[in-house]
Design an enzyme around this catalytic site. Structure first.
Site, mmCIF file in Angstrom:
data_model
loop_
_atom_site.group_PDB
_atom_site.id
_atom_site.type_symbol
_atom_site.label_atom_id
_atom_site.label_comp_id
_atom_site.label_asym_id
_atom_site.label_seq_id
_atom_site.Cartn_x
_atom_site.Cartn_y
_atom_site.Cartn_z
ATOM 1 N N LYS A 91 8.284 11.223 6.325
ATOM 2 C CA LYS A 91 7.465 10.309 5.523
ATOM 3 C C LYS A 91 6.934 11.032 4.314
ATOM 4 O O LYS A 91 6.395 12.135 4.444
ATOM 5 C CB LYS A 91 6.276 9.814 6.386
ATOM 6 C CG LYS A 91 5.363 8.839 5.658
ATOM 7 C CD LYS A 91 5.894 7.439 5.728
ATOM 8 C CE LYS A 91 5.231 6.487 4.756
ATOM 9 N NZ LYS A 91 5.880 6.461 3.415
ATOM 10 N N GLN A 112 3.203 17.905 2.798
ATOM 11 C CA GLN A 112 3.177 16.596 3.459
ATOM 12 C C GLN A 112 3.186 16.739 4.990
ATOM 13 O O GLN A 112 2.620 15.901 5.704
ATOM 14 C CB GLN A 112 4.379 15.763 2.989
ATOM 15 C CG GLN A 112 4.212 14.262 3.162
ATOM 16 C CD GLN A 112 3.375 13.613 2.061
ATOM 17 O OE1 GLN A 112 3.499 13.954 0.898
ATOM 18 N NE2 GLN A 112 2.514 12.689 2.434
ATOM 19 N N LYS A 115 -0.478 17.313 5.929
ATOM 20 C CA LYS A 115 -1.271 16.144 5.557
ATOM 21 C C LYS A 115 -1.028 14.991 6.540
ATOM 22 O O LYS A 115 -1.958 14.378 7.048
ATOM 23 C CB LYS A 115 -0.872 15.702 4.141
ATOM 24 C CG LYS A 115 -1.682 14.560 3.580
ATOM 25 C CD LYS A 115 -1.015 13.913 2.368
ATOM 26 C CE LYS A 115 -0.759 14.880 1.254
ATOM 27 N NZ LYS A 115 -0.369 14.190 -0.005
ATOM 28 N N LYS A 127 9.629 14.615 1.097
ATOM 29 C CA LYS A 127 9.333 14.217 -0.280
ATOM 30 C C LYS A 127 10.654 14.028 -1.001
ATOM 31 O O LYS A 127 11.659 14.651 -0.637
ATOM 32 C CB LYS A 127 8.519 15.300 -0.992
ATOM 33 C CG LYS A 127 7.778 14.799 -2.198
ATOM 34 C CD LYS A 127 6.489 14.122 -1.797
ATOM 35 C CE LYS A 127 5.766 13.497 -2.957
ATOM 36 N NZ LYS A 127 4.401 13.082 -2.563
ATOM 37 N N GLY A 166 5.574 5.719 -2.914
ATOM 38 C CA GLY A 166 5.312 6.075 -4.298
ATOM 39 C C GLY A 166 4.737 7.471 -4.465
ATOM 40 O O GLY A 166 4.310 8.120 -3.510
ATOM 41 N N ASP A 167 4.766 7.937 -5.685
ATOM 42 C CA ASP A 167 4.087 9.170 -6.127
ATOM 43 C C ASP A 167 4.065 9.070 -7.659
ATOM 44 O O ASP A 167 4.223 7.966 -8.197
ATOM 45 C CB ASP A 167 4.843 10.426 -5.638
ATOM 46 C CG ASP A 167 4.020 11.707 -5.821
ATOM 47 O OD1 ASP A 167 3.112 11.940 -5.019
ATOM 48 O OD2 ASP A 167 4.273 12.468 -6.779
ATOM 49 N N THR A 210 -5.271 5.789 -1.800
ATOM 50 C CA THR A 210 -5.417 7.228 -2.056
ATOM 51 C C THR A 210 -6.758 7.509 -2.744
ATOM 52 O O THR A 210 -7.505 8.412 -2.333
ATOM 53 C CB THR A 210 -4.243 7.768 -2.892
ATOM 54 O OG1 THR A 210 -3.023 7.316 -2.310
ATOM 55 C CG2 THR A 210 -4.246 9.280 -2.930
ATOM 56 N N ASN A 241 -2.448 5.687 -10.569
ATOM 57 C CA ASN A 241 -2.876 4.992 -9.364
ATOM 58 C C ASN A 241 -4.065 5.672 -8.680
ATOM 59 O O ASN A 241 -5.065 5.020 -8.349
ATOM 60 C CB ASN A 241 -1.683 4.876 -8.395
ATOM 61 C CG ASN A 241 -2.098 4.302 -7.065
ATOM 62 O OD1 ASN A 241 -2.333 5.037 -6.113
ATOM 63 N ND2 ASN A 241 -2.239 2.989 -6.996
ATOM 64 N N SER A 378 -0.015 4.105 4.294
ATOM 65 C CA SER A 378 1.423 3.867 4.444
ATOM 66 C C SER A 378 1.780 3.775 5.927
ATOM 67 O O SER A 378 2.599 2.943 6.336
ATOM 68 C CB SER A 378 2.226 5.010 3.816
ATOM 69 O OG SER A 378 2.296 4.878 2.417
HETATM 70 P P1 NDP Z 1 0.772 7.991 -11.507
HETATM 71 O O1 NDP Z 1 2.146 8.134 -12.012
HETATM 72 O O2 NDP Z 1 0.223 6.653 -11.222
HETATM 73 O O3 NDP Z 1 -0.247 8.709 -12.488
HETATM 74 C C1 NDP Z 1 -0.125 10.059 -12.795
HETATM 75 C C2 NDP Z 1 -1.232 10.450 -13.765
HETATM 76 O O4 NDP Z 1 -1.268 11.862 -13.915
HETATM 77 C C3 NDP Z 1 -0.998 9.878 -15.149
HETATM 78 O O5 NDP Z 1 -2.223 9.676 -15.792
HETATM 79 C C4 NDP Z 1 -0.208 11.008 -15.809
HETATM 80 O O6 NDP Z 1 -0.268 11.006 -17.210
HETATM 81 C C5 NDP Z 1 -0.889 12.218 -15.250
HETATM 82 N N1 NDP Z 1 0.079 13.328 -15.214
HETATM 83 C C6 NDP Z 1 1.275 13.361 -14.574
HETATM 84 N N2 NDP Z 1 1.916 14.515 -14.802
HETATM 85 C C7 NDP Z 1 1.117 15.213 -15.604
HETATM 86 C C8 NDP Z 1 1.223 16.493 -16.200
HETATM 87 N N3 NDP Z 1 2.311 17.272 -15.997
HETATM 88 N N4 NDP Z 1 0.169 16.906 -16.965
HETATM 89 C C9 NDP Z 1 -0.924 16.113 -17.157
HETATM 90 N N5 NDP Z 1 -1.060 14.879 -16.611
HETATM 91 C C10 NDP Z 1 -0.074 14.447 -15.862
HETATM 92 O O7 NDP Z 1 0.718 8.921 -10.203
HETATM 93 P P2 NDP Z 1 -0.347 8.923 -9.024
HETATM 94 O O8 NDP Z 1 -1.687 8.531 -9.510
HETATM 95 O O9 NDP Z 1 0.257 8.209 -7.889
HETATM 96 O O10 NDP Z 1 -0.330 10.479 -8.627
HETATM 97 C C11 NDP Z 1 -1.294 11.406 -9.128
HETATM 98 C C12 NDP Z 1 -1.363 12.608 -8.194
HETATM 99 O O11 NDP Z 1 -1.775 12.176 -6.898
HETATM 100 C C13 NDP Z 1 -0.044 13.355 -7.970
HETATM 101 O O12 NDP Z 1 -0.319 14.725 -7.788
HETATM 102 C C14 NDP Z 1 0.458 12.765 -6.660
HETATM 103 O O13 NDP Z 1 1.340 13.647 -5.995
HETATM 104 C C15 NDP Z 1 -0.850 12.612 -5.913
HETATM 105 N N6 NDP Z 1 -0.864 11.669 -4.801
HETATM 106 C C16 NDP Z 1 -0.479 10.367 -4.960
HETATM 107 C C17 NDP Z 1 -0.533 9.504 -3.886
HETATM 108 C C18 NDP Z 1 -0.192 8.057 -4.017
HETATM 109 O O14 NDP Z 1 -0.360 7.341 -3.028
HETATM 110 N N7 NDP Z 1 0.242 7.572 -5.166
HETATM 111 C C19 NDP Z 1 -0.954 9.955 -2.556
HETATM 112 C C20 NDP Z 1 -1.403 11.328 -2.515
HETATM 113 C C21 NDP Z 1 -1.336 12.139 -3.602
HETATM 114 P P3 NDP Z 1 1.001 10.504 -18.069
HETATM 115 O O15 NDP Z 1 0.997 9.013 -17.964
HETATM 116 O O16 NDP Z 1 0.755 11.022 -19.436
HETATM 117 O O17 NDP Z 1 2.206 11.144 -17.432
HETATM 118 O O1 2IT Z 2 1.542 12.686 -1.710
HETATM 119 C C1 2IT Z 2 1.456 11.687 -0.974
HETATM 120 O O2 2IT Z 2 0.867 11.726 0.108
HETATM 121 C C2 2IT Z 2 2.049 10.427 -1.441
HETATM 122 N N1 2IT Z 2 2.572 10.386 -2.551
HETATM 123 C C3 2IT Z 2 2.040 9.213 -0.562
HETATM 124 C C4 2IT Z 2 3.158 9.281 0.435
HETATM 125 C C5 2IT Z 2 3.356 8.048 1.285
HETATM 126 O O3 2IT Z 2 4.320 8.075 2.067
HETATM 127 O O4 2IT Z 2 2.585 7.100 1.206
#
Ligand code: NDP
Ligand code: 2IT
Length: 446
Positions: A91, A112, A115, A127, A166-167, A210, A241, A378
């Site tokens: 997952k 992961q 976590k 992943k 998603g990520d 998240t 997100n 999830s």
């Molecule tokens: P999104 O794609 O929705 O948003 C990512 C955000 O981070 C955007 O604002 C983006 O800016 C910025 N960003 C991405 N890459 C970079 C970079 N190299 N330098 C600076 N800013 C950056 O992703 P999420 O919100 O889903 O994910 C954000 C973080 O949370 C990640 O580390 C992800 O692994 C983690 N995460 C996400 C989960 C989920 O359920 N979605 C669960 C657990 C962890 P820009 O638009 O300019 O790229």
């Molecule tokens: O980093 C993470 O935990 C995620 N991007 C969510 C993974 C998931 O299976 O919901």
């Protein structure tokens, strides 16, 4: 790190994974905190748990060809790393970002494992992703990429085998296209992906999970240390997100969020971020965060993302990407009075930054624990899909809240049991590891 055995395994990991510094960083952090466990549990060493846990069970690397709007063939690289299935089906999310290569997917897949174990739900670690950049692409291009990606991936995943989500760069739109293609190829309507739309098997509150979960964890950590969000100034990086729903919940809990960012720069709004505007810009119009100042003249926009950590705050929630806070930024946060950092992003703090947090007695909520609410929800989506049933928003949110409180308790008690009270990073690594390690030992050398 002093333990000879761990030093030797880490050397092997370095030799086997050259040019993948993020993966080495993630393994090193876990090993450094596992020393007391290794000394107490020679049975786990004898079962080869450590040697096995750092090597993915399976790594899939594939070509993703698709045709752009000009009729030109584009080729991306697809990845799925199925790291560990000791406690449940693989997952983990799918990251779509130009920086994706095997070292990024491997570090994310490795983290992961721990976590998912902490969530208390039966999920293994994985992943996936691609170096495809959804930014600036049309819906048609994104759809053709997602269909091509799933045309290879479908044979490796399944509701009881591996469930992606998603990520970064993968949201509801991308999950929808991937789900549609999986269903078409497999002729099966199952919960093979999570984060699905609400009309076709998605869970209420997964979108929020998240960010909300991060704030539930942080709130619990604050309370255990005689503090709360009430009246605190909060800085949150990113505007995707995780950042959006962390802003929503931190505000509901009484905090004032004054900054957000994207990869180009950051906004600072002393009056508190107007989240409705950010949602419109980011979720609906897919625009840059700098557009915020056009309608908010009192707010400032600054180019570059690192400067966000120079804004004075009480609580910092990094929610963008790996290694976004280095030692220098951490020192500025500490100097300006920030006393709490909790990680919405995966591995957003460099090892130097983490040293600064501990040197300044800051509260530190590590990613594996603090952002586990997304994958936990999830897991709840998978349960609902299996039952062919759906819970209300309030039911899912209440379960998420309980899970995050329990994750904090697990980190807290493991940190105390192993002689490092208040070190929730060690607590998270140890608690997450032990469940997986027991399962790996029980299942023999596989
Ligand atoms: P999104 O794609 O929705 O948003 C990512 C955000 O981070 C955007 O604002 C983006 O800016 C910025 N960003 C991405 N890459 C970079 C970079 N190299 N330098 C600076 N800013 C950056 O992703 P999420 O919100 O889903 O994910 C954000 C973080 O949370 C990640 O580390 C992800 O692994 C983690 N995460 C996400 C989960 C989920 O359920 N979605 C669960 C657990 C962890 P820009 O638009 O300019 O790229
Ligand atoms: O980093 C993470 O935990 C995620 N991007 C969510 C993974 C998931 O299976 O919901």
């Amino acid at each position: 790190m002093k333990n000879e055995y761990l030093i030797n395994v880490l050397e092997t990991v370095k030799k086997r994974n050259p040019g993948e510094p993020e993966f080495i960083q993630a393994v090193t952090e876990v090993f450094e905190t596992l020393e007391p466990v290794i000394e107490k549990r020679p049975d786990l060493v004898a079962a080869g748990v450590i040697d096995r846990i750092v090597e993915p069970e399976r790594q899939i690397l594939f070509r993703v060809p698709w045709v752009d709007d000009q009729g030109k063939v584009q080729v991306n690289r697809g990845f799925r790393i199925q790291f560990n299935s000791a406690i449940g089906p693989y997952k983990g999310g799918i990251r779509l970002h130009p920086s994706v290569y095997s070292g990024i997917i491997k570090f994310l897949g490795f983290e992961q494992i721990f976590k998912n174990s902490l969530t208390s739900l039966p999920m293994g670690g994985a992943k996936g992703g691609s170096d495809f950049d959804p930014k600036g692409k049309s819906d048609g291009e994104v759809m053709r990429f997602c269909q091509s990606f799933m045309t290879e991936l479908y044979r490796h995943v399944g509701a009881d085998c591996d469930v992606p989500a998603g990520d970064i760069g993968t949201g509801a739109r991308e999950i929808g296209y991937m789900f549609g293609q999986y269903k078409r190829l497999q002729n099966e309507f199952t919960g093979v992906l999570t984060g699905k739309g609400l009309t076709y098997g998605g869970s209420l509150a997964r979108t929020q999970a998240t960010g909300y979960g991060l704030c539930y964890f942080t709130d619990e950590m604050l309370k255990a240390n005689g503090k709360s969000f009430e009246g605190q100034t909060v800085v949150i990086s990113g505007s995707g997100n995780v950042a959006i729903y962390a802003t929503e919940k931190a505000t509901q809990l009484g905090g004032k969020v004054v900054a957000l960012s994207d990869s180009n720069g950051y906004i600072y709004d002393k009056d508190g971020i107007d989240l409705a505007c950010v949602k419109q810009l980011k979720e609906v119009e897919r625009k840059r965060i700098k557009e915020y100042v056009a309608t908010h003249p009192n707010a400032e926009y600054h180019e570059g993302c690192k400067g966000i950590w120079t804004i004075p705050c009480d609580i910092a929630l990094p929610c963008a990407t790996q290694n976004e806070i280095d030692g220098e930024s951490a020192a500025i946060l500490a100097k300006n009075g920030c006393y709490c950092v909790a990680e919405g992003a995966n591995m957003p703090s460099t090892p130097d930054a983490i040293n600064v947090y501990f040197a300044n007695n800051m509260l530190y909520g590590p990613a594996k624990a603090a952002n586990a609410g997304g994958v936990a929800t999830s897991g709840l989506e998978m349960s609902q899909n299996s039952m062919r049933y759906s819970w209300t928003f309030e039911e899912v949110d209440a379960k998420l809240h309980d899970i995050m409180v329990n994750i904090f308790k697990a980190c807290d008690s493991a940190s105390k049991e192993y002689g490092m009270p208040g070190n929730y990073m060690a607590g998270a690594n140890i608690a997450g590891f032990l469940k997986v390690a027991e399962a790996m030992k029980a299942q023999g050398c596989v």
